[in-house]
Enzyme design. Sequence first.
Site, PDB file in Angstrom:
ATOM      1  N   SER A 157       0.849  -1.187   0.000  1.00  0.00           N
ATOM      2  CA  SER A 157       0.000   0.000   0.000  1.00  0.00           C
ATOM      3  C   SER A 157       0.890   1.244   0.000  1.00  0.00           C
ATOM      4  CB  SER A 157      -0.938  -0.036   1.212  1.00  0.00           C
ATOM      5  OG  SER A 157      -1.799   1.088   1.211  1.00  0.00           O
ATOM      6  N   SER A 158       0.478   2.292   0.675  1.00  0.00           N
ATOM      7  CA  SER A 158       1.235   3.543   0.713  1.00  0.00           C
ATOM      8  C   SER A 158       0.649   4.445   1.790  1.00  0.00           C
ATOM      9  CB  SER A 158       1.147   4.253  -0.642  1.00  0.00           C
ATOM     10  OG  SER A 158       1.626   5.588  -0.550  1.00  0.00           O
ATOM     11  N   TYR A 171      -4.540   7.826  -6.942  1.00  0.00           N
ATOM     12  CA  TYR A 171      -3.547   6.909  -6.378  1.00  0.00           C
ATOM     13  C   TYR A 171      -3.856   6.594  -4.914  1.00  0.00           C
ATOM     14  CZ  TYR A 171       0.955   5.042  -4.848  1.00  0.00           C
ATOM     15  OH  TYR A 171       1.945   4.244  -4.303  1.00  0.00           O
ATOM     16  N   LYS A 175      -4.857   2.871  -3.027  1.00  0.00           N
ATOM     17  CA  LYS A 175      -4.175   2.282  -1.881  1.00  0.00           C
ATOM     18  C   LYS A 175      -5.130   2.092  -0.704  1.00  0.00           C
ATOM     19  CE  LYS A 175      -0.339   1.671  -3.949  1.00  0.00           C
ATOM     20  NZ  LYS A 175       0.042   0.301  -4.326  1.00  0.00           N
TER      21      LYS A 175
END
Length: 284
Positions: A157-158, A171, A175
């Site tokens: 993920s982020s 984006y 995630k």
Amino acid sequence: MPPSNPARPLENKLAIVTGASRGIGAAIAENLASRGANLIINYTSASSTDLANDLASRLAQEYNIKASHVQADIGTPEGVQKLIEFAKQAAASNSSKFQIDIIINNAGIADNAPLPQITTAQFENTYRVNVLGPLLLVQAAQPYLPQDRSGRIINISSVSSSCGFVGQSVYGGTKAAIEAMTRTWSRELAENCTVNAVNPGPVEGPMYASNSPEFLENIEGWIKHTPLMKSREGDEPQDPVMPAGTRGATTKEIAGVVGMLCGKDAKWITGQVVCANGGMVMLH
């Protein structure tokens, strides 16, 4: 029963790593290889073929494992089927039943844009790679997962899922979606495997360096308030896109967390987002 070689706790396990020709994916592949896992190195673009081939050859030689590489677009059912069939053929020499022990959903793209400039094509392509791809792969792999909870799925993920960075409507949304799927899969696949996510922040390499100056300026305050991003003597050379006196993660540092989650000692961790970002995000 402990593994025959404690230094290689993943001996003879089969790991699929997507987006593994470079960056975090390549570092994860090497970490798993060092623990004894056999590898299927996946990549999408033909331009990455030489990188993937060189990586597979080097890891096989250095760590005495089996490593194969395959070009397949996991954002399509056809690409996922190609990947699974390739994995079957690569493991065909083994006498045991075909089994996928580890899946690392690392492949991902980012196409930042402020709200007025987001296009349908950007949205569809990013969600296809970052969300649909992992879903299709896990769906296709499910019949071949272990039946004793020994399997491992790690979704990359982020911090973008939590921070609300300007320009990352799409984006960051992808995630957040992969983190939601992580929790669902941890329940649906509980008899097969643990399922966790890892959420890096800035990591060395071309993907982070490709961000616009505006994005880098917007994120600077987050970086300066991240406990472990203050650089110290002996740290890796500073990435020129990082603010002075700070550093991002190395790909090996992210890979180390992923490798830990793939081990036997992590069998009681599932449905979690593990924060591997130096403290940029602290989840409860």
